[in-house]
Structures are given as C-alpha cells and as structure tokens.
Design an enzyme around this catalytic site. Sequence first.
Site, PDB file in Angstrom:
ATOM      1  N   ARG A  41     -11.218   6.518 -14.816  1.00  0.00           N
ATOM      2  CA  ARG A  41     -10.171   7.775 -15.139  1.00  0.00           C
ATOM      3  C   ARG A  41      -9.242   7.485 -13.927  1.00  0.00           C
ATOM      4  NH1 ARG A  41     -14.597  12.146 -14.623  1.00  0.00           N
ATOM      5  NH2 ARG A  41     -15.595  10.541 -13.839  1.00  0.00           N
ATOM      6  N   ARG A  65      13.689  -1.411  14.608  1.00  0.00           N
ATOM      7  CA  ARG A  65      12.841  -2.692  13.830  1.00  0.00           C
ATOM      8  C   ARG A  65      11.775  -3.172  14.836  1.00  0.00           C
ATOM      9  NH1 ARG A  65      17.015  -5.749  11.066  1.00  0.00           N
ATOM     10  NH2 ARG A  65      15.409  -7.067  10.388  1.00  0.00           N
TER      11      ARG A  65
END
Length: 461
Positions: free
Chosen positions: A15, A340
């Site tokens: 599901r 970063r």
Amino acid sequence: MKITAVILAAGQGTRMNSDLPKVLHPVCGVPMIAHSLAAVKAASSETPVVIIGHGAEAVREFLGEKARCVIQDPQLGTGHAVQQAESILRGKTDLVLVTYADMPLLRPETIEGLVETQKANKGPLTMLTVSAADPRGFGRVVRAPGGSVQAIIEEAAATEEQLSIHELNVGAYCFSADWLWEALHKIKVSPRAGNGTTTQKGEYYLTDTVALAVQAGLTVQALVSDDLVETIGINTRVHLAEAELAMRQRINRAHMLAGVTIVDPASTYIEPGIKIGRDTVIWPNTYLRGKTVIGEGCVIGPNTIAEDTTVGDCCEILAAVMEGAVVEDNVGIGPFARLRKGAHLCKGVHVGNFGEVKDSTLGPGTKMGHFSYIGNAIIGEDVNIGAGTVTCNYDGVHKNQTEIGEGAFIGSDTMLVAPVKIGARSRTGAGAVVTKDVEPDTLVVGVPARPIKKLNEAKDD
Ligand code: UD1
Ligand code: MG
C-alpha cells in the site's frame, strides 16, 4: 541475561505504492528501520536480527553491520517470519524481543518496560497493548472476566463482539526464547488476513502464540502503553505523514523542554539525535539534519538548513545553507550564505550575503561581507575580504590552494588565481588579478597584479 531483538521487515508494503522498500522510507530524515533499531537498542544485549524479504538487498545494504539479516522467502506471516531466526538464535539467547519494522514511533523506554515485565513474568511472554477508539485494523486483545489475557484475534477473524474490543495488539512482544521456538512449530495456518477466504495460501500468525500459552496454563502479561502516538504503524503514505508529524512534534518538544526556543514548531524540522544548546532560538523554516550540533545562545533561521554541521555558541545564522561545516563561537552568517563541506569559520568570523565557502578555513575575526567565493583556501586572522573576491581555485584539472596571511586586506573584486599566497598585512587593489605570490606588507594592483609599494615599514627617526 541475553536479550536479542528480532525485527520483522520482510513484508511487501504494497500500500505504499513504491519502488523503495517500505522500511527504507524515511521518517524525520531517518529510514523507518533505523528507528526500530534505535528503539530496541537499550533493551537488548546482542546484535539485533532483522527478517528481510521484499527489497532484501537494499535493506541489507542499509543495515550493514548494524544487524544480522535473515531472509524470509516466501513470506508466510509474522509467526513464520520469527521462525526464520530460530536457526541462528536457538540456544544463544534467553529472551527474544520481537517488533515490527513499520512502527517507527515505539520508544526505547517502552521496549525496556516490556523486557522488564517479562523478566518478572513466570509465563513465557509479555505483549504491548494500547487502548484506542479507532482500532485501525489491529488485532484485538481478548481478556478473561478476571482480566487475564486469553488471545489476540486478528480483525479478519474477529466476531462482532470481539470487533468492539478497544484494547489492541501493538505488535511488540518479549518471549522466553526456549518456549518461543517450540510454540512457533505449533502454530496452525490461518486464512490470509483481509480476504476472509481459505482458498488462498494462509499465514502463520505470531499472535497465535498467546492462545497457545494460555492453553498450556501459562501466564501472558500485557504492558498497556499510555501513548497512542507511539503505536502508529505505517501501511500507506498517509500514515507516513502522520508518523512524520508525530515524531517532529516529539523531537521539538524535547528540545523545548531542554531550554531551546522554537518559535514555530510546526515549521521547524529537526532530525533525531541533533544536539542544541540552551537558550538558542530557532526561527521558522529551519532544517537541522544529520549529525548537526548547535551551541548555546545562538539564533538560527529563519530559512536555514544545516546538515552535518557544528555550530559553536552565540552565533547568528540567517537564511543560510550549511553542509559539513564547522562554525566556531560568535560567528555571524547570512543572509543568503552557503557553507559547503570543509568550511571552517573560526571565532568571530562574519560571512555576509551571497558568500560561499568550501574546503577553507577563515581565521578568527576575518570578515567576508559580500558576494565572494572562497574555495581551497587558508585564511589567517583578521583578514578583510572585499566584495566580489574570488579564489580561482580550479584550473580545469586540479583544485589549487590559496593562502592569505593575517591582517591582509583583499580589495573588492580581487581574483586570486590559485595556487597563490598573499603575505601577512598585504593589500590588493580593487579589481586586481593576482597570479603570483605576494610578499608580506606589500600593496599589489592591476591585471596581472604587481607590487607598487611596501607597507607598514618602520619609520625613520
Ligand atoms: C500485525 C499483528 C496485529 C497487530 C498489528 C499491529 C499479526 C498476525 N498481526 O498485523 O495483531 O495489531 O500487526 O501493527 O502479527 N512481516 C514479515 N513477514 C511476513 C509478514 C509480515 O516480516 O510474512 C512483517 C512486515 O514487514 C511488518 C510486520 O511483520 O513489518 C507486521 O506485518 P503486517 O502484515 O503489517 O501485520 P498486520 O496485518 O499489520
Ligand atoms: Mg502492519
């Protein structure tokens, strides 16, 4: 006493309508199965066993050393699933703790309570139950008039009267191991749940062990959970979103109670295991992910993402994206800055709007106010990086390093063509393109930059 967890994760999860195995769907950034592992960790003494089947390879790869995996193929029900662990656990553990991998909200405290209850139980098993108005298709707990647990009846097999029972089987059990292995061989096949016919292949229900114990005159203990939320099981993506919300609320609440101000918990997304110091304020639309640590007295957000980033005390970070960065105390970042991997901002650094830093250290007190890219650089203390400065670190093949000594002043729009070194206290004129190393205390200007003056020389008497 040896206690081993067996986590059932072989079911298809039809599901979910997904290519990803159900148990790898993340809840608050972490795959469901990892939450299940975390829940059983404190209560067990051995490496857990995970029963895998659908999507077995992906699940196994994710688990790595964290668990021993056993394949269940075909999948003939929860009782059959636990049976797969017998060959590796028989004689090797005293208690077996069984949970289902689609219940990410189960808390370690609850699992510990389950184990403690079983340790005190003369009978062979303790199960976790909860009382709920909405039965959600769960098995019903049938008790005798005196209150003792008699059986678990799956919804598909329940009578009208049994369907009206509000005490539900959560799906977490602690068994005496020797008894469990024997009992699993005695379970009879039941019609596959949900279709109500016996024409399809049936299933072996783990829940039938309860009636087996009772028939043998043994006591089944039930620990009743008082936290409905922790029993949310996931079968669809609607349940997934419910679990996500419930876990987010749980995480945020714990931080707030520990002294963190979260201005709008509904729009603050903090993954499990993140540490945040006291009196830090988190503004909306902030995401703290991975192994992030935030110090005390900081102001984070609005609109900030931090992943695997360490932030010291008393920092102000507005509208920034940070990944794999280290930020020391009293640093100001943003708005609109990006750190970063490998960015290291020392104490008192300021990175203003549209600054990007990667694989670089900015020394204490260094300022980089506007529109700059700093990559592969080591920058000393109290350096001023003028607007528009760029480290030209990539020559198309290699990443090259830039070094800037302490107290240097980099003029606006300077291009630092790496590899290159700027000596301490030197200056570059606006628009300089620096292609050669600059000595300390030197002013360079132009394209390509050339020295025009020595600076800071001792004055003659
Ligand atoms: C099960 C319980 C039910 C309980 C409910 C709580 C049984 C028979 N019923 O029903 O009483 O109220 O959980 O959520 O146990 N799995 C395998 N192999 C299999 C079948 C299942 O590993 O052959 C795994 C699934 O991946 C899942 C877990 O076992 O993680 C539970 O299976 P599921 O089919 O979801 O059981 P429910 O019908 O929800
Ligand atoms: Mg289920």
